[in-house]
Design a protein around this motif. Structure first.
Motif, PDB file in Angstrom:
ATOM      1  N   GLU A  77       0.834  -1.206   0.000  1.00  0.00           N
ATOM      2  CA  GLU A  77       0.000   0.000   0.000  1.00  0.00           C
ATOM      3  C   GLU A  77       0.867   1.254   0.000  1.00  0.00           C
ATOM      4  O   GLU A  77       0.562   2.236  -0.684  1.00  0.00           O
ATOM      5  CB  GLU A  77      -0.941  -0.012   1.201  1.00  0.00           C
ATOM      6  CG  GLU A  77      -0.255   0.165   2.557  1.00  0.00           C
ATOM      7  CD  GLU A  77      -1.176  -0.008   3.742  1.00  0.00           C
ATOM      8  OE1 GLU A  77      -2.324  -0.462   3.558  1.00  0.00           O
ATOM      9  OE2 GLU A  77      -0.740   0.296   4.885  1.00  0.00           O
ATOM     10  N   SER A  78       1.970   1.222   0.747  1.00  0.00           N
ATOM     11  CA  SER A  78       2.860   2.382   0.815  1.00  0.00           C
ATOM     12  C   SER A  78       3.540   2.618  -0.523  1.00  0.00           C
ATOM     13  O   SER A  78       3.593   3.749  -1.025  1.00  0.00           O
ATOM     14  CB  SER A  78       3.916   2.165   1.909  1.00  0.00           C
ATOM     15  OG  SER A  78       3.327   1.840   3.137  1.00  0.00           O
ATOM     16  N   TYR A  79       4.045   1.533  -1.083  1.00  0.00           N
ATOM     17  CA  TYR A  79       4.738   1.654  -2.368  1.00  0.00           C
ATOM     18  C   TYR A  79       3.798   2.209  -3.435  1.00  0.00           C
ATOM     19  O   TYR A  79       4.145   3.148  -4.163  1.00  0.00           O
ATOM     20  CB  TYR A  79       5.285   0.287  -2.790  1.00  0.00           C
ATOM     21  CG  TYR A  79       6.014   0.326  -4.112  1.00  0.00           C
ATOM     22  CD1 TYR A  79       7.383   0.547  -4.166  1.00  0.00           C
ATOM     23  CD2 TYR A  79       5.328   0.167  -5.320  1.00  0.00           C
ATOM     24  CE1 TYR A  79       8.055   0.610  -5.378  1.00  0.00           C
ATOM     25  CE2 TYR A  79       5.980   0.234  -6.533  1.00  0.00           C
ATOM     26  CZ  TYR A  79       7.346   0.454  -6.558  1.00  0.00           C
ATOM     27  OH  TYR A  79       7.998   0.529  -7.766  1.00  0.00           O
ATOM     28  N   GLU A  80       2.606   1.643  -3.540  1.00  0.00           N
ATOM     29  CA  GLU A  80       1.694   2.073  -4.599  1.00  0.00           C
ATOM     30  C   GLU A  80       1.259   3.526  -4.423  1.00  0.00           C
ATOM     31  O   GLU A  80       1.183   4.283  -5.407  1.00  0.00           O
ATOM     32  CB  GLU A  80       0.463   1.174  -4.653  1.00  0.00           C
ATOM     33  CG  GLU A  80      -0.502   1.593  -5.762  1.00  0.00           C
ATOM     34  CD  GLU A  80      -1.704   0.677  -5.926  1.00  0.00           C
ATOM     35  OE1 GLU A  80      -2.634   1.086  -6.640  1.00  0.00           O
ATOM     36  OE2 GLU A  80      -1.713  -0.424  -5.348  1.00  0.00           O
ATOM     37  N   LEU A  81       0.967   3.930  -3.198  1.00  0.00           N
ATOM     38  CA  LEU A  81       0.509   5.298  -2.986  1.00  0.00           C
ATOM     39  C   LEU A  81       1.565   6.320  -3.400  1.00  0.00           C
ATOM     40  O   LEU A  81       1.265   7.291  -4.119  1.00  0.00           O
ATOM     41  CB  LEU A  81       0.135   5.508  -1.516  1.00  0.00           C
ATOM     42  CG  LEU A  81      -1.270   5.075  -1.122  1.00  0.00           C
ATOM     43  CD1 LEU A  81      -1.423   5.077   0.390  1.00  0.00           C
ATOM     44  CD2 LEU A  81      -2.323   5.980  -1.762  1.00  0.00           C
ATOM     45  N   THR A 217      -4.235  -0.794   7.524  1.00  0.00           N
ATOM     46  CA  THR A 217      -4.742   0.232   6.611  1.00  0.00           C
ATOM     47  C   THR A 217      -4.592   1.640   7.178  1.00  0.00           C
ATOM     48  O   THR A 217      -4.735   2.617   6.433  1.00  0.00           O
ATOM     49  CB  THR A 217      -6.214  -0.010   6.242  1.00  0.00           C
ATOM     50  OG1 THR A 217      -7.012  -0.014   7.436  1.00  0.00           O
ATOM     51  CG2 THR A 217      -6.380  -1.342   5.514  1.00  0.00           C
ATOM     52  N   SER A 218      -4.279   1.760   8.466  1.00  0.00           N
ATOM     53  CA  SER A 218      -3.944   3.080   9.010  1.00  0.00           C
ATOM     54  C   SER A 218      -2.714   3.647   8.320  1.00  0.00           C
ATOM     55  O   SER A 218      -2.525   4.866   8.268  1.00  0.00           O
ATOM     56  CB  SER A 218      -3.682   2.988  10.517  1.00  0.00           C
ATOM     57  OG  SER A 218      -4.794   2.470  11.205  1.00  0.00           O
ATOM     58  N   GLY A 219      -1.881   2.744   7.796  1.00  0.00           N
ATOM     59  CA  GLY A 219      -0.702   3.189   7.065  1.00  0.00           C
ATOM     60  C   GLY A 219      -1.055   4.014   5.847  1.00  0.00           C
ATOM     61  O   GLY A 219      -0.270   4.876   5.422  1.00  0.00           O
ATOM     62  N   ILE A 220      -2.229   3.772   5.263  1.00  0.00           N
ATOM     63  CA  ILE A 220      -2.670   4.573   4.129  1.00  0.00           C
ATOM     64  C   ILE A 220      -2.842   6.029   4.566  1.00  0.00           C
ATOM     65  O   ILE A 220      -2.412   6.955   3.865  1.00  0.00           O
ATOM     66  CB  ILE A 220      -3.986   4.016   3.554  1.00  0.00           C
ATOM     67  CG1 ILE A 220      -3.766   2.593   3.027  1.00  0.00           C
ATOM     68  CG2 ILE A 220      -4.544   4.918   2.470  1.00  0.00           C
ATOM     69  CD1 ILE A 220      -5.031   1.898   2.587  1.00  0.00           C
ATOM     70  N   ASP A 221      -3.447   6.218   5.720  1.00  0.00           N
ATOM     71  CA  ASP A 221      -3.641   7.580   6.229  1.00  0.00           C
ATOM     72  C   ASP A 221      -2.299   8.261   6.475  1.00  0.00           C
ATOM     73  O   ASP A 221      -2.116   9.440   6.144  1.00  0.00           O
ATOM     74  CB  ASP A 221      -4.449   7.547   7.522  1.00  0.00           C
ATOM     75  CG  ASP A 221      -5.778   6.840   7.359  1.00  0.00           C
ATOM     76  OD1 ASP A 221      -6.385   6.979   6.284  1.00  0.00           O
ATOM     77  OD2 ASP A 221      -6.209   6.150   8.290  1.00  0.00           O
ATOM     78  N   ALA A 222      -1.357   7.512   7.072  1.00  0.00           N
ATOM     79  CA  ALA A 222      -0.045   8.083   7.366  1.00  0.00           C
ATOM     80  C   ALA A 222       0.676   8.484   6.087  1.00  0.00           C
ATOM     81  O   ALA A 222       1.257   9.571   5.987  1.00  0.00           O
ATOM     82  CB  ALA A 222       0.792   7.093   8.169  1.00  0.00           C
ATOM     83  N   VAL A 223       0.644   7.606   5.089  1.00  0.00           N
ATOM     84  CA  VAL A 223       1.332   7.895   3.829  1.00  0.00           C
ATOM     85  C   VAL A 223       0.671   9.075   3.114  1.00  0.00           C
ATOM     86  O   VAL A 223       1.351   9.962   2.588  1.00  0.00           O
ATOM     87  CB  VAL A 223       1.362   6.639   2.932  1.00  0.00           C
ATOM     88  CG1 VAL A 223       1.836   6.990   1.527  1.00  0.00           C
ATOM     89  CG2 VAL A 223       2.271   5.571   3.544  1.00  0.00           C
ATOM     90  N   LEU A 224      -0.657   9.098   3.086  1.00  0.00           N
ATOM     91  CA  LEU A 224      -1.353  10.215   2.451  1.00  0.00           C
ATOM     92  C   LEU A 224      -1.046  11.531   3.166  1.00  0.00           C
ATOM     93  O   LEU A 224      -0.909  12.583   2.528  1.00  0.00           O
ATOM     94  CB  LEU A 224      -2.860   9.959   2.430  1.00  0.00           C
ATOM     95  CG  LEU A 224      -3.337   8.873   1.452  1.00  0.00           C
ATOM     96  CD1 LEU A 224      -4.812   8.568   1.672  1.00  0.00           C
ATOM     97  CD2 LEU A 224      -3.084   9.281   0.008  1.00  0.00           C
ATOM     98  N   TYR A 225      -0.929  11.481   4.491  1.00  0.00           N
ATOM     99  CA  TYR A 225      -0.543  12.680   5.239  1.00  0.00           C
ATOM    100  C   TYR A 225       0.832  13.169   4.787  1.00  0.00           C
ATOM    101  O   TYR A 225       1.027  14.372   4.549  1.00  0.00           O
ATOM    102  CB  TYR A 225      -0.540  12.377   6.732  1.00  0.00           C
ATOM    103  CG  TYR A 225       0.199  13.420   7.546  1.00  0.00           C
ATOM    104  CD1 TYR A 225      -0.395  14.635   7.874  1.00  0.00           C
ATOM    105  CD2 TYR A 225       1.519  13.194   7.955  1.00  0.00           C
ATOM    106  CE1 TYR A 225       0.294  15.602   8.595  1.00  0.00           C
ATOM    107  CE2 TYR A 225       2.212  14.151   8.674  1.00  0.00           C
ATOM    108  CZ  TYR A 225       1.605  15.357   8.997  1.00  0.00           C
ATOM    109  OH  TYR A 225       2.292  16.304   9.695  1.00  0.00           O
TER     110      TYR A 225
END
Length: 450
Positions: A77-81, A217-225
């Motif tokens: 998820e981190s890589y793709e974002l 999936t909280s990692g999505i929020d962190a990466v988007l931040y």
């Protein structure tokens, strides 16, 4: 005498407990080993990994791969974002060039070693993403710890996903800081790393140059931040919309009601301990596959203890994902073992996987493929596998999968059996056999004692 009856009861109860617990421990070991093992790596040699030309004008993001196992959704998820934005150089980095394993058995070749990236940049990357990397072998893990420590200066943003916070704490990088982590591990980490202030009620926590996230999936929020902080919130919002991510409000305000271990979570151990006949699921790899969509298969089915997912491709060559990861399949369509189901992940799989799927369909004894995401391209990719898990297994297992993934959207539609029948029946059968054995032992050796 009363003490003799008490002794007999104690011995029989102890025997039943040992048998039931022993059987569960064996099942747990076998199933956990399939989920978190690097023992099934495909053997090369492999061609040189294709890496996009480095743009010195873009910030560089290094997403870490451990020597042995790295949590699959944390990494993907981190890589793709970051890659979706096209605003960063995004690389998978590891201690060496060998095949690396993501949890569940997805295999990947890194773009660079730590040393190669250091040479390329002549310094530290702008951002380092640290997924959850289990401490399995100190000798093999040490290079990762040392590399993180070497690049922990304030000019580098460190982003941990889930229990990747433990990797940062282990490196001594969270002393005196506040941090978030996976809800099921936070009690343990509070004991082991008491010099860190562990936050339970936020999806991510910012502490200087370190951003730590809660469950997966909280990692999505962190990466988007972090994306929003570097290139503007409009770009972060665009990336979230492209992925149909439904809870962007957590990016703006990470406050949440914390989850904790509850009695329904026992379904996790029940499945791992007594689901002795795991479903064999294939995951078809093809060029252009979406990283997070693929990871959703492994982090739903394998992590539930109910299935073992095997990667299959149309040929023996590596597969290149949509944003440039090099994936290696364990099997090809012609030599795959008998499967219960073949899943083709990705919202555009009907088009991009057509050639690989046709090769699979040439084997009539294997199941027809299920295009997991093609029927719901406007939904976030985690939802289809969780709903499919409910249909294949039960709603309780699927609900825990969503909780484990820290997935808080209210759009899931779970249909299926109410609870896991097979492992529950196996537990009852083992208990019954243990009671029969205990009664036999009592009558054969204990009852005659005077």
């Amino acid at each position: 005498m009363l003490w003799k009856k008490g002794f007999r009861f104690f011995v029989c109860s102890f025997l039943v407990g040992v048998c039931v617990a022993g059987a569960g421990m064996v099942g747990t070991y076998m199933n956990m080993n399939e989920w978190m093992t690097d023992s099934h790596k495909p053997v090369g040699p492999w061609p040189k990994v294709q890496v996009a030309e480095h743009d010195p004008h873009k910030p560089t993001v290094a997403v870490v791969l451990g020597s042995q196992v790295t949590e699959v959704m944390d990494f993907m998820e981190s890589y793709e974002l970051f890659a979706r934005t096209q605003a960063f150089n995004v690389y998978a980095v590891a201690p060496d060039h060998g095949v690396k394993t993501l949890s569940g058995g997805l295999h990947i070749l890194p773009h660079y070693t730590y040393e190669e990236l250091d040479t390329l940049l002549g310094g530290s990357p702008a951002m380092i993403v640290v997924p959850a990397i289990p401490f399995m072998d100190e000798t093999k893990y040490r290079p990762t710890r040392q590399w993180l420590q070497r690049h922990a200066g304030r000019d580098t943003t460190l982003i941990s996903i889930c229990t990747g916070a433990e990797n940062l704490a282990d490196a001594g990088l969270l002393k005196g800081r506040s941090a978030a982590t996976f809800w099921a591990d936070i009690d343990r980490l509070e004991r082991e790393y008491a010099d860190t202030h562990w936050i339970r009620n936020q999806r991510y926590v910012v502490s200087g140059n370190i951003v730590t996230s809660a469950g997966i999936t909280s990692g999505i929020d962190a990466v988007l931040y972090v994306i929003g902080r570097h290139i503007g919130e409009d770009q972060a919002l665009l990336a979230a919309r492209e992925m149909n991510y439904p809870t962007y409000h957590f990016v703006r305000d990470p406050a949440m009601i914390p989850w904790s271990v509850g009695w329904k979570d026992a379904v996790f151990m029940l499945n791992f301990a007594y689901q002795w006949k795991q479903r064999q699921i294939g995951a078809l790899l093809y060029d252009g596959i979406e990283e997070t969509a693929l990871a959703s298969v492994f982090d739903t089915f394998d992590a539930s203890g109910t299935a073992n997912t095997l990667t299959v491709s149309g040929s023996g060559r590596p597969v290149r994902s949509r944003h440039g990861l090099t994936l290696v399949a364990r099997y090809q369509t012609g030599n795959a073992p008998p499967l219960n189901q073949m899943i083709i992940a990705g919202t555009e799989a009907h088009v991009l996987a057509a050639e690989a799927a046709s090769g699979w369909e040439d084997h009539p004894k294997q199941p027809k493929p299920l295009y997991l995401h093609s029927g719901s391209p406007a939904r976030y990719v985690m939802e289809a596998p969780i709903e499919q898990l409910a249909l294949l297994e039960d709603k309780t297992t699927a609900a825990f999968a969503a909780k484990r993934l820290e997935y808080r959207a209210d759009s899931l539609r779970l249909k299926g059996k109410p609870f896991p029948v097979e492992p529950a029946a196996m537990l009852l059968a083992v208990t019954a056999c243990s009671v029969i054995l205990a009664v036999y032992v009592d009558r054969r050796w204990l009852a005659p004692v005077r």
